[in-house]
Design an enzyme around this catalytic site. Structure first.
Site, PDB file in Angstrom:
ATOM      1  CG  ASP B 331      -1.786   1.178   1.369  1.00 57.40           C
ATOM      2  OD1 ASP B 331      -1.486   2.202   0.731  1.00 57.40           O
ATOM      3  OD2 ASP B 331      -2.771   1.117   2.124  1.00 57.40           O
ATOM      4  CB  THR B 386     -20.499   3.454 -12.386  1.00 52.80           C
ATOM      5  OG1 THR B 386     -21.584   2.608 -12.013  1.00 52.80           O
ATOM      6  CG2 THR B 386     -20.984   4.449 -13.442  1.00 52.80           C
TER       7      THR B 386
END
Lengths: 504, 504
Positions: B331, B386
């Site tokens: 990360d 999306t």
């Protein structure tokens, strides 16, 4: 066939949008005499689709290969878009195909491509410094941030909801809304500060600090793809297969029979059965120490197949939640921003009081949720992340909300939707072997194919004729046009749809 | 006190950034004779801080109240920013206080406020249509999307990693990277297509479709605040209290003693102890059917208190992961984009092969992750949402990466960081009763106060003198300047810091 032209004259486009606002979009434009009579909401919009190549065409295929060499995840890409040439309801792809778009980037373009009001926002030097410096909005916001929130979110807030938390996308809106519901549920239950044991145990995710609380969702739901949201998403295997789950409860969502007027008592019984299961699940999970802190539901299940329930169903669901001290979270990510013929779909239900949370994204350009005061956080940094939204999107949305209100585009969605629905029902009556269960609210419309393969084939053939429709659930064809969708666009779609059905 | 000015002459600012590119930021500028000799990376940057009011000042307080009336969540807001007047390393607040910013919007402004290269991107009419129409990038991307990915992400990809998946923010980057790790782990384990039972059971989140697989994270970690990310975040109670957890395993992260040279064998033993716990946890969870599919770790634990480990620790961790068939997810949301003195912090470790995943966000303006080819999805729509990113941010980042490379701002971070570290160590030597454990890489630096209260008090007093520092963990003061941070900025900070320490 004749679909009658109906248009409210109150929705004439503002005079500021006249002429060719961007050279490239006007290339090759020719206005037919028939269409010249139509009062277009999008000046200079193309007259109709034009398909020149198979879709995806050669340029799209080239770009798909290029994209795949970078992401190895291009399997969902249909074609590439020429956003410079796209306008209003028309998407132009990179091979020069001009498609009437009734899917609009998965329902997320509110007032059509390249709307001048949005272009103005981006061109304005006043906005430049809010766009160039991305702030940590929870710590060091810019001076105009409260005004942005007001213009973007508060001008269109659901009745009775005066608080909003900005977020980034639909998934993080749902994640954070349920987090806020968990906080409130536990605050009420605990009645005082957290114990040292709770504080210590939560750091590594253990009880009692991290409770076994749950969120109840419905079969057929879609609430996003992060692991918390996936735990409330119950529609297709592709969403959840191979991913760990929080194991939260699921209730049945009504499966209504259509046409509604022929199945009044059956549908009422079906809704009652589902509501009884909600009560049973809430009570059973409480006994097991897995208290349901929130029920999350879409006004119309979008990805799950355009499943609707009655206003009475949702009123009763709210009453059940209230009685059991459970938050009601309405996921209006797909139904919000006018598409249903109301700004928020739940406004059609006549709820006796506002829902506890209303989450949004898509047409709202970025995410967030409205909430009741009693669900506000009671300490800083409980709901927080680095960005907590994105100012340029708020600026753009502020301008869009103004256009929607000034032109009554919600009323337009109601009218255009009714017109479209009449046409779909007509097709359904003439092709009962291919279509069934026409349903929807506003322009948020769907109709079922006879099976998954048939629905996909129809959508593909209609696209070859220049009209983009979407798919949802197992076998539904869905329509998600922009709010500038008008009856003359519906005519084009219905004619092409008709041709395809006749050819099957 | 004299901190010697050191500046590589190779980093002269491009001549395109000369004079006053924006009227308002030049108001009241006066160049002192001392500073006139310094080769500034930010032309026309202010000479120093100027504090006129208590912070937050009256205008900030007014805006905080206004914001709170909308969000009921303003408790973390420190003050409001005048983004028009802010420039380079200087934040100007709405009360006219000019602050040298060594925290930079939680480490997320890469090359300073109002950088002209970023402004140019937003002003360019070529980019307008990519910004005004927000695409569903997984289905209908714009023509220039592959080029944007190339310029934003591939030009700075970690060595050996040639694939990238764009996302929106740090949390969804981590959520999706571990999802991709789960997919790969199961694909290898299953060796064939999913069973019908798996397909059916997963839809509502049950086994065997949703496996009990886990991700191993470390004590002190922070990976985001969605429920999946929270299940890997083990630093402070405020992040996780009252939220349900996936109950994933946690290993200890080394707690090193400083100065490192005095504790070589102790630190080695501490790292070895932690690595043994990693092995034990992986093996034990496998026996319990809770296979660890991925280990996620920050190169430097950011929120958890700037905890570092040696290069050897990470090389061994990679070897352990490889041996056990577990993905290693780095990360780099806070450590990425040059701040460590390497573009990616892990590049300092000399890993024998690239990590399996590298996630990013913050200074990269939006999110995403790099991954090895063997972790690519093998079907469409497994990793999807999306938006899947945001083109304007990619355009801006593309320009930023170019500036970073052309001006060698990573080398600058290494130099400025060393200069700053020398100064911090000097202060620590002179105020041992107040400061300890000075540590860091590049400009990613921290030093501990004697307790939480003392660290917060020091940061507050230094801010009164015009310099913004951050806090992390229990009692650490952290520095996260932009990549245009130079020794003469360090001088200003160190002088103010010194004054405050002397006054305690």
């Amino acid at each position: 066939m004749a679909w009658i032209q109906r248009l409210s004259l109150s929705r004439i486009y503002p005079s500021s949008w006249t002429g060719c606002f961007h050279g490239s979009v006007c290339r090759g434009l020719s206005v037919t005499s028939a269409n010249a009579a139509v009062q277009k909401l999008v000046p200079n919009e193309y007259d109709g689709p034009s398909v020149k190549t198979p879709i995806p065409g050669p340029r799209s295929q080239e770009l798909i290969a290029k994209l795949d060499s970078i992401t190895k995840n291009s399997g969902t890409v249909q074609y590439f878009v020429d956003f410079k040439a796209s306008l209003g309801n028309y998407l132009v792809d990179v091979d020069g195909n001009r498609l009437l778009d009734l899917f609009m980037q998965i329902s997320s373009i509110p007032i059509g491509y390249n709307h001048p009001a949005v272009i103005d926002v981006l061109k304005s030097s006043d906005n430049l410094h809010a766009m160039v410096n991305r702030p940590a909005l929870g710590v060091f916001p810019g001076e105009t941030f409260p005004d942005m929130l007001d213009q973007a979110f508060m001008q269109c807030a659901p009745k009775g909801l005066t608080k909003v938390q900005p977020m980034m996308c639909g998934a993080c809106s749902n994640e954070n809304a349920i987090k806020q519901a968990f906080l409130t549920y536990r605050r009420k239950k605990r009645g005082g500060p957290a114990t040292q044991e709770e504080m210590d145990s939560c750091v590594t995710g253990k009880e009692p600090g991290c409770p076994l609380y749950t969120v109840l969702s419905f079969n057929g739901s879609f609430h996003g793809r992060t692991l918390g949201c996936l735990s409330m998403t119950n529609s297709k295997p592709i969403f959840r297969l191979d991913f760990p789950s929080l194991g939260w409860p699921v209730a049945p969502f009504p499966r209504l029979n259509y046409p509604l007027e022929d199945f009044v008592s059956e549908n009422k019984a079906e809704e009652s059965r589902c509501l009884q299961e909600v009560i049973r699940s809430i009570e059973e999970n409480k006994v097991r120490g897995r208290d349901v802190a929130a029920v999350i539901v879409e006004p119309i299940q979008g990805e799950g197949g355009d499943n609707l329930a009655s206003a009475d169903f949702f009123r009763q669901l709210q009453a059940i939640c209230k009685e059991h001290g459970v938050a009601l979270v309405l996921d209006e990510v797909q139904t919000g921003c006018g598409t249903s013929g109301h700004f928020w779909a739940h406004e059609a239900w006549g709820l006796p009081e506002p829902p506890d949370f209303v989450t949004f994204s898509k047409k709202m350009l970025s995410g967030g949720y409205y909430f009741k005061d009693e669900f506000a956080v009671d300490a800083p940094s409980r709901i927080f992340n680095t960005w907590m939204g994105d100012p340029p999107k708020l600026l753009m949305l502020g301008a869009i909300i103004k256009v929607i209100q000034e032109m009554d585009l919600v009323g337009q969605a109601r009218e255009s939707g009714q017109y479209m629905m009449d046409g779909i029902k007509d097709l359904q009556a003439r092709y009962p072997q291919h279509l069934s269960r026409a349903r929807g609210m506003g322009t948020h419309i769907a109709v079922d194919g006879k099976d998954a393969e048939s629905a996909a084939k129809i959508a593909s053939l209609v696209r070859e004729k220049g009209v983009i429709m979407g798919l949802s659930g197992k076998q539904s064809i869905r329509f998600r046009p922009a709010l500038v969708f008008q009856p003359h666009h519906a005519d084009i779609c219905l004619e092409r749809f008709d041709d395809v059905l006749a050819s099957l």
